[in-house]
Design an enzyme around this catalytic site. Structure first.
Site, PDB file in Angstrom:
ATOM      1  N   SER A   9       0.826  -1.202   0.000  1.00 10.46           N
ATOM      2  CA  SER A   9       0.000   0.000   0.000  1.00 10.46           C
ATOM      3  C   SER A   9       0.860   1.253   0.000  1.00 10.46           C
ATOM      4  CB  SER A   9      -0.911   0.001   1.230  1.00 10.46           C
ATOM      5  OG  SER A   9      -1.632   1.207   1.301  1.00 10.46           O
ATOM      6  N   HIS A  34      -0.849  -1.096  -4.516  1.00 15.32           N
ATOM      7  CA  HIS A  34      -2.184  -0.784  -4.011  1.00 15.32           C
ATOM      8  C   HIS A  34      -2.231   0.698  -3.664  1.00 15.32           C
ATOM      9  CE1 HIS A  34      -6.121  -1.731  -2.313  1.00 15.32           C
ATOM     10  NE2 HIS A  34      -5.821  -0.856  -1.364  1.00 15.32           N
ATOM     11  N   ASP A  36      -4.599   3.858  -2.460  1.00 12.45           N
ATOM     12  CA  ASP A  36      -5.838   4.301  -1.818  1.00 12.45           C
ATOM     13  C   ASP A  36      -6.113   5.765  -2.138  1.00 12.45           C
ATOM     14  OD1 ASP A  36      -6.628   1.934  -0.298  1.00 12.45           O
ATOM     15  OD2 ASP A  36      -4.812   2.276   0.864  1.00 12.45           O
ATOM     16  N   MET A  38      -8.566   8.757  -1.220  1.00 16.16           N
ATOM     17  CA  MET A  38      -9.531   9.158  -0.186  1.00 16.16           C
ATOM     18  C   MET A  38      -9.904  10.628  -0.364  1.00 16.16           C
ATOM     19  SD  MET A  38      -7.704   7.530   3.149  1.00 16.16           S
ATOM     20  CE  MET A  38      -6.781   6.006   3.066  1.00 16.16           C
ATOM     21  N   HIS A  67      -7.877   1.756  -5.264  1.00 12.29           N
ATOM     22  CA  HIS A  67      -9.010   1.580  -4.347  1.00 12.29           C
ATOM     23  C   HIS A  67      -9.609   2.946  -4.049  1.00 12.29           C
ATOM     24  CE1 HIS A  67     -10.246   0.441   0.061  1.00 12.29           C
ATOM     25  NE2 HIS A  67     -11.282   0.600  -0.726  1.00 12.29           N
ATOM     26  N   MET A  69     -11.911   5.306  -2.154  1.00 12.14           N
ATOM     27  CA  MET A  69     -12.705   5.552  -0.953  1.00 12.14           C
ATOM     28  C   MET A  69     -13.262   6.964  -1.073  1.00 12.14           C
ATOM     29  SD  MET A  69     -10.461   3.702   2.022  1.00 12.14           S
ATOM     30  CE  MET A  69      -8.851   3.498   1.297  1.00 12.14           C
ATOM     31  N   MET A 138     -12.474  -5.195   3.569  1.00 14.08           N
ATOM     32  CA  MET A 138     -11.751  -4.317   4.493  1.00 14.08           C
ATOM     33  C   MET A 138     -11.674  -4.994   5.860  1.00 14.08           C
ATOM     34  SD  MET A 138     -10.743  -1.739   2.783  1.00 14.08           S
ATOM     35  CE  MET A 138     -10.060  -0.855   4.195  1.00 14.08           C
ATOM     36  N   ASP A 176      -7.517  -6.041   2.973  1.00 13.57           N
ATOM     37  CA  ASP A 176      -6.745  -4.830   3.244  1.00 13.57           C
ATOM     38  C   ASP A 176      -6.978  -4.375   4.679  1.00 13.57           C
ATOM     39  OD1 ASP A 176      -5.413  -2.427   3.241  1.00 13.57           O
ATOM     40  OD2 ASP A 176      -6.709  -1.453   1.767  1.00 13.57           O
TER      41      ASP A 176
END
Length: 215
Positions: A9, A34, A36, A38, A67, A69, A138, A176
């Protein structure tokens, strides 16, 4: 014997030396990046957007597992394709018209994933599981790195694996949150295919040794 994939990540990388950490992942036994994204609305944290994603893509030699979010992820599907996403995962909880969003991601030429928060049951995916390339479970509440693993995750992975078998879906199971050498075997045994790890890998004395320990 199934292949065990590891996706470091980027959220745990050193942003003052990001290319150095990208090179570290490229040179390692890890399989995916990976990433993220957000927005400070769907989750209480804000990470980064398209400029950073494009910078990662410029130097990465492995697939980008992105990913989201964020609220209204369907607004940005083509933007994420253009920025270099290989797999684009949206949250079940963030999509009013999930099936449409899944189709739009596929039509844009990406693999599609759906993520479930810790409180969301696997059963909500029954009608769409065959459409998916990946389901992200998650194992912490999304929004921040370094949280403790939620033990109920094992049960959810087993339930999801059974749903995939029953429907003849080809979806991979990704996990994750709080993943380390200590729980990796149990997660793979429960049915996981891809393990995301951040703090554990980037704080390790040797990055690739830590990746191999998870595998």
């Amino acid at each position: 014997m199934k292949k065990k994939l590891v996706a470091p990540s980027i959220l745990s990388a050193d942003f003052a030396n990001l290319q150095q950490d990208i090179d570290k992942i490229n040179a390692s036994s890890a399989d995916w990046f990976h990433i993220d994204i957000m927005d400070g609305v769907f989750v209480p944290n804000i990470s980064f957007g398209f400029p950073v994603l494009k910078a990662i893509k410029k130097h990465a030699t492995k697939p980008l597992d992105v990913h989201l979010m964020i609220v209204n992820p369907a607004r940005y599907i083509q933007d994420f394709k253009d920025a270099g996403a290989t797999v684009l995962t949206v949250h079940y909880e963030a999509c009013t018209h999930l099936h449409r969003t899944i189709q739009e991601i596929k039509n844009a030429g990406m693999q599609v994933g759906v993520s479930l928060n810790p409180h969301t049951p696997v059963s909500v995916l029954e009608d769409i599981i065959k459409e998916l390339d990946l389901v992200l479970i998650m194992s912490v509440n999304p929004g921040f790195g370094g949280q403790s693993f939620i033990p109920n995750t094992y049960k959810k992975i087993k339930q999801l694996k059974q749903l995939i078998i029953n429907t003849n879906s080809k979806a991979l199971i990704e996990v994750d949150g709080g993943v380390s050498e200590d729980n990796a075997d149990k997660l793979y045994d429960a049915g996981a295919d891809v393990l995301v790890s951040g703090s554990y890998l980037f704080k390790a004395a040797d990055f690739d040794t830590a990746v191999l320990a998870i595998k």
